[in-house]
Design a protein around this motif. Sequence first.
Motif, mmCIF file in Angstrom:
data_model
loop_
_atom_site.group_PDB
_atom_site.id
_atom_site.type_symbol
_atom_site.label_atom_id
_atom_site.label_comp_id
_atom_site.label_asym_id
_atom_site.label_seq_id
_atom_site.Cartn_x
_atom_site.Cartn_y
_atom_site.Cartn_z
ATOM 1 N N ALA A 102 3.575 -4.449 8.285
ATOM 2 C CA ALA A 102 4.018 -2.719 7.430
ATOM 3 C C ALA A 102 4.604 -2.670 6.373
ATOM 4 N N ARG A 103 5.833 -3.879 6.520
ATOM 5 C CA ARG A 103 6.422 -3.981 5.350
ATOM 6 C C ARG A 103 6.105 -4.107 4.511
ATOM 7 N N ALA A 123 3.453 -4.236 3.328
ATOM 8 C CA ALA A 123 2.008 -2.826 2.775
ATOM 9 C C ALA A 123 2.473 -1.558 2.413
ATOM 10 N N GLY A 124 4.081 -1.196 2.603
ATOM 11 C CA GLY A 124 4.913 -0.435 1.936
ATOM 12 C C GLY A 124 4.728 0.939 3.487
ATOM 13 N N GLU A 125 4.168 0.458 4.626
ATOM 14 C CA GLU A 125 4.002 1.554 5.962
ATOM 15 C C GLU A 125 5.461 1.930 6.506
ATOM 16 N N PRO A 126 5.761 2.530 6.845
ATOM 17 C CA PRO A 126 6.587 3.143 8.009
ATOM 18 C C PRO A 126 7.493 2.112 8.741
ATOM 19 N N GLU A 127 8.130 1.622 9.030
ATOM 20 C CA GLU A 127 8.604 0.747 10.085
ATOM 21 C C GLU A 127 9.242 1.339 11.096
ATOM 22 N N HIS A 182 14.991 4.771 6.470
ATOM 23 C CA HIS A 182 13.778 4.163 7.071
ATOM 24 C C HIS A 182 13.923 5.268 8.155
#
Length: 255
Positions: free
Chosen positions: A100-101, A103-107, A201
């Motif tokens: 996720a990190r 891909a720039g997606e929410p963690e 975050h």
Amino acid sequence: MHSLHVTAESSSDGMVERDFTVAGVPGVLWSPASDPAARAPLVLMAHGGGTHRKHPAMSGRARLLVAGCGFHAAVLDAPGHGDRPRTAHDEAEVAALFAARAAGEPEGPIVVRYNDHLAELAVPEYRATLDALQELPEIGPDGPVGFWGITMGTAIGIPFVAVEPRITAAVFGQHWPDALAEKAKQITVPVEFDLQRDDEHIPREAGLALFDAFASKEKSLHVNSGRHKELPRFEADSAARFLARHLGRRVTAQA
């Protein structure tokens, strides 16, 4: 009841450090070097994600509590951290977090889910450790006990404090409310809570929602500018003073 087994002991910086295990779970207990057997309050701590019981953040907080307040302080390695092996579940969750990190997606959804799982394992371990530590004459069964845990330490600490009547006061901060708000509603002891205004975050509204959930009559919100990992070091001094006030000790100046 599980017993505490001391596996190593050393002394430095005005503290005696005792490594121990309780039911196979590794922990460390710091006590004042001047008189490690002296009766004093205990503060249980929980470390952040991806670290361990002797991470500099833990030993630094212990120094404030032990050298500055005359307390005993103890922390456990969380499941899958420090000297504890990772399970297949741990590996899968860590891989999902890194993906996720990248891909720039929410963690957040992954961290909340994983930390909730770790807390289910860690809460009974902390309760067993408190039982064992209170068998020590320098701590005893009737002395005040505090708790201090930020980030993943909050994910473990809130469900622990919610079911543990021996806790006198607690310091939390920097976590989502999703799996914790209902448990926070069960907490009535004094609470100090840290929140980073520019956390990349945890949305500010989410942090406020968790703070609002505590049922404590005395609760303090400390909001600082900065990102998730930029919590000012002076907040550790504030936390130590807060715990000293509620556990019955006076903070002394440190060299």
